[in-house]
Motif scaffolding. Structure first.
Motif, PDB file in Angstrom:
ATOM      1  N   VAL A  95      -8.476 -28.713 -32.022  1.00 38.37           N
ATOM      2  CA  VAL A  95      -7.838 -28.298 -33.270  1.00 38.37           C
ATOM      3  C   VAL A  95      -7.891 -26.774 -33.341  1.00 38.37           C
ATOM      4  O   VAL A  95      -8.945 -26.166 -33.222  1.00 38.37           O
ATOM      5  N   LYS A  96      -6.722 -26.187 -33.519  1.00 34.29           N
ATOM      6  CA  LYS A  96      -6.615 -24.735 -33.608  1.00 34.29           C
ATOM      7  C   LYS A  96      -5.957 -24.387 -34.927  1.00 34.29           C
ATOM      8  O   LYS A  96      -5.112 -25.134 -35.436  1.00 34.29           O
ATOM      9  N   ALA A  97      -6.322 -23.225 -35.468  1.00 36.28           N
ATOM     10  CA  ALA A  97      -5.693 -22.716 -36.682  1.00 36.28           C
ATOM     11  C   ALA A  97      -5.245 -21.292 -36.420  1.00 36.28           C
ATOM     12  O   ALA A  97      -6.070 -20.416 -36.131  1.00 36.28           O
ATOM     13  N   LEU A  98      -3.919 -21.061 -36.473  1.00 34.02           N
ATOM     14  CA  LEU A  98      -3.366 -19.718 -36.356  1.00 34.02           C
ATOM     15  C   LEU A  98      -3.285 -19.153 -37.773  1.00 34.02           C
ATOM     16  O   LEU A  98      -2.548 -19.681 -38.615  1.00 34.02           O
ATOM     17  N   VAL A  99      -4.015 -18.093 -38.033  1.00 35.52           N
ATOM     18  CA  VAL A  99      -4.240 -17.671 -39.419  1.00 35.52           C
ATOM     19  C   VAL A  99      -3.877 -16.199 -39.628  1.00 35.52           C
ATOM     20  O   VAL A  99      -4.343 -15.330 -38.891  1.00 35.52           O
ATOM     21  N   GLY A 100      -3.024 -15.956 -40.636  1.00 39.24           N
ATOM     22  CA  GLY A 100      -2.819 -14.608 -41.134  1.00 39.24           C
ATOM     23  C   GLY A 100      -1.498 -13.960 -40.794  1.00 39.24           C
ATOM     24  O   GLY A 100      -1.162 -12.914 -41.342  1.00 39.24           O
ATOM     25  N   GLY A 101      -0.721 -14.542 -39.886  1.00 37.15           N
ATOM     26  CA  GLY A 101       0.496 -13.890 -39.430  1.00 37.15           C
ATOM     27  C   GLY A 101       1.694 -14.107 -40.339  1.00 37.15           C
ATOM     28  O   GLY A 101       1.675 -14.929 -41.261  1.00 37.15           O
ATOM     29  N   MET A 102       2.758 -13.350 -40.073  1.00 38.49           N
ATOM     30  CA  MET A 102       4.046 -13.546 -40.724  1.00 38.49           C
ATOM     31  C   MET A 102       4.807 -14.610 -39.929  1.00 38.49           C
ATOM     32  O   MET A 102       5.117 -14.403 -38.754  1.00 38.49           O
ATOM     33  N   LEU A 103       5.081 -15.733 -40.565  1.00 37.91           N
ATOM     34  CA  LEU A 103       5.627 -16.884 -39.858  1.00 37.91           C
ATOM     35  C   LEU A 103       7.135 -16.991 -40.035  1.00 37.91           C
ATOM     36  O   LEU A 103       7.655 -17.046 -41.150  1.00 37.91           O
ATOM     37  N   ILE A 104       7.849 -17.033 -38.912  1.00 43.82           N
ATOM     38  CA  ILE A 104       9.252 -17.420 -38.882  1.00 43.82           C
ATOM     39  C   ILE A 104       9.273 -18.865 -38.399  1.00 43.82           C
ATOM     40  O   ILE A 104       8.995 -19.134 -37.230  1.00 43.82           O
ATOM     41  N   ASP A 105       9.572 -19.800 -39.292  1.00 43.48           N
ATOM     42  CA  ASP A 105       9.430 -21.206 -38.900  1.00 43.48           C
ATOM     43  C   ASP A 105      10.670 -21.774 -38.230  1.00 43.48           C
ATOM     44  O   ASP A 105      10.628 -22.863 -37.653  1.00 43.48           O
ATOM     45  N   GLY A 106      11.787 -21.037 -38.275  1.00 42.08           N
ATOM     46  CA  GLY A 106      13.016 -21.523 -37.655  1.00 42.08           C
ATOM     47  C   GLY A 106      13.975 -22.176 -38.622  1.00 42.08           C
ATOM     48  O   GLY A 106      15.137 -22.412 -38.288  1.00 42.08           O
TER      49      GLY A 106
END
Length: 443
Positions: free
Chosen positions: A22-33
């Motif tokens: 389980v990974k959590a990518l945290v804090g970025g500006m997300l372009i979800d598509g």
């Protein structure tokens, strides 16, 4: 019973987290598509191969024990697609020499090297449009099994055309009549290809062309066709081609009215889905710059996976880029590109990012971000729409948008992260910092 299931699910999640799954990518500006605006301070939860949740810091809880990966100051976005690559070549300027020298090394060295270079550039899915059948199927399947690194590949195998050019029978198949056309397409389908590549369709009889497209569609395979000449386009439209390639017509200043009318008519038929087009403009647009600024060719990212003798051979072939016959008319084509791109957009076709990566001076480690840069900086396409042309729309075209193409819960975790704001500076994509393919961090 229901409570027991919930407890077991929670325990399983905890065990997976403890195992590093389980990974959590945290804090970025997300372009979800999907969204027109990015999500700030984003959180993306990955469990195993897939995305399980997407949200914002303070609103989405991070599972206890998850590996937390900071994406502060970064753009997080779906992994890129390149919809027109050639793994069998890698920038060499002499096709005759290359295809008479290196076929024995395609499968075990050159194609795997090309695939690895694409992946390190943030390309997590790609479409190979022209290669020996057995070799490209072998490499695609080896990547899918996890034996070698590379993007998820969708492949055509050899081109279908009326008559192969001299010395190209290894990756071009000619046809003689409608029956033979169907037989060749069936052979490719039985061999396991994902798409049929069609070129020079204006040299075929109408019966042959219709047979190619009809047989492909019977096998559930989309048809991709060249668009170098007006008749190629018009016949392709008549036959039901799904996706055109390149921005052709050589130095003609624009597509003629009958072509534009045909495109508009087809694009309006939304009941059969979008008409897709892969313009591959960057190699043409940037040629003058590259021939005058050869430091770009010295970037050693394209050496990855290649033996020293091949690197030396490629270097020698491009030592004088200004002399290459392949590009002598390119400077005259360059001024026509923006007009043609906007004719396509005005006609309602859906543009996708593809590069012809592997042709002379075009390295797999550099091609995709350069295409996006030219779309935005020179063609006037918005950064968000350009990114969708390299993420969402390719997944729709290949009918895998339920699995990839956006950062959405339930889909494969094909994700890249780049320091900075790519919506403001699209060329930041030349240095992709993190690459996740199916949840596994590969860069």
């Amino acid at each position: 019973m229901k409570k027991t299931v919930i407890i077991l699910a929670a325990l399983l999640l905890q065990l997976n987290a403890q195992a590093g799954e389980v990974k959590a990518l945290v804090g970025g500006m997300l372009i979800d598509g999907f969204k027109d605006q990015p999500i700030q301070n984003s959180v993306v939860i990955i469990e195993g191969e897939r995305i399980t949740a997407v949200g914002e810091m303070g609103k989405l809880a991070i599972p206890e024990g998850a590996e937390v990966i900071s994406t502060e100051g970064m753009t997080v976005m779906p992994g890129l697609w390149d919809m027109h690559v050639h793994l069998q070549i890698n920038g060499h300027a002499d096709y005759t020499h290359w295809h008479s020298t290196y076929p024995p090394r395609f499968k075990d060295e050159i194609m795997p090297a090309s695939a690895h270079q694409l992946l390190m550039a943030g390309v997590t899915s790609a479409r190979d449009l022209g290669a020996p059948l057995d070799d490209i199927i072998h490499v695609r399947d080896a990547i899918n099994r996890g034996d070698i690194p590379g993007p998820t590949m969708y492949v055509s195998g050899p081109f279908i055309q009326k008559r192969p050019y001299p010395g190209t029978d290894l990756y071009r198949w000619g046809i003689d009549g409608a029956r033979d056309a169907r037989a060749k397409v069936k052979k490719l389908a039985d061999g396991g290809v994902d798409v049929i590549k069609l070129i020079d369709q204006d040299q075929m009889t109408e019966a042959e062309l219709l047979a190619v497209v009809d047989e492909a569609h019977k096998h559930g395979l989309p048809v991709v066709a060249h668009a170098h000449r007006p008749k190629e386009i018009l016949l392709g439209l008549k036959a039901g081609v799904d996706n055109f390639e390149h921005t052709g017509l050589s130095t003609a200043p624009e597509y003629p009215p009958e072509v534009v009318a045909g495109l508009k008519e087809r694009a309006a038929q939304m009941n059969i889905g979008p008409l897709f087009w892969t313009p591959t403009v960057e190699g043409l647009f940037n040629y003058d710059y590259v021939k005058n600024n050869t430091e770009k060719l010295d970037n050693d990212s394209w050496h990855l996976g290649l033996s020293e003798d091949i690197i030396k051979d490629i270097r020698a072939s491009i030592a004088h880029p200004e002399r290459l016959p392949y590009f002598q008319i390119t400077s005259k084509r360059k001024p026509t590109l923006k007009r043609k791109i906007h004719q396509l957009l005005d006609a309602g076709v859906v543009l996708m990012v593809g590069t012809d990566s592997g042709i002379p001076l075009k390295f797999h480690s550099q091609s995709t971000w350069n295409e996006l840069d030219i779309w935005v900086r020179e063609m006037g396409i918005s950064p968000m729409e350009a990114i969708r042309g390299a993420t969402y729309w390719p997944s729709v075209m290949m009918k895998v948008d339920d699995q990839v193409g956006t950062i959405t819960a339930g889909k494969y975790a094909d994700i890249i992260a780049v320091k900075g704001d790519v919506l403001r500076y699209i060329n930041l994509l030349q240095r992709v910092d993190m690459v996740f393919k199916h949840g596994q961090r590969v860069k």
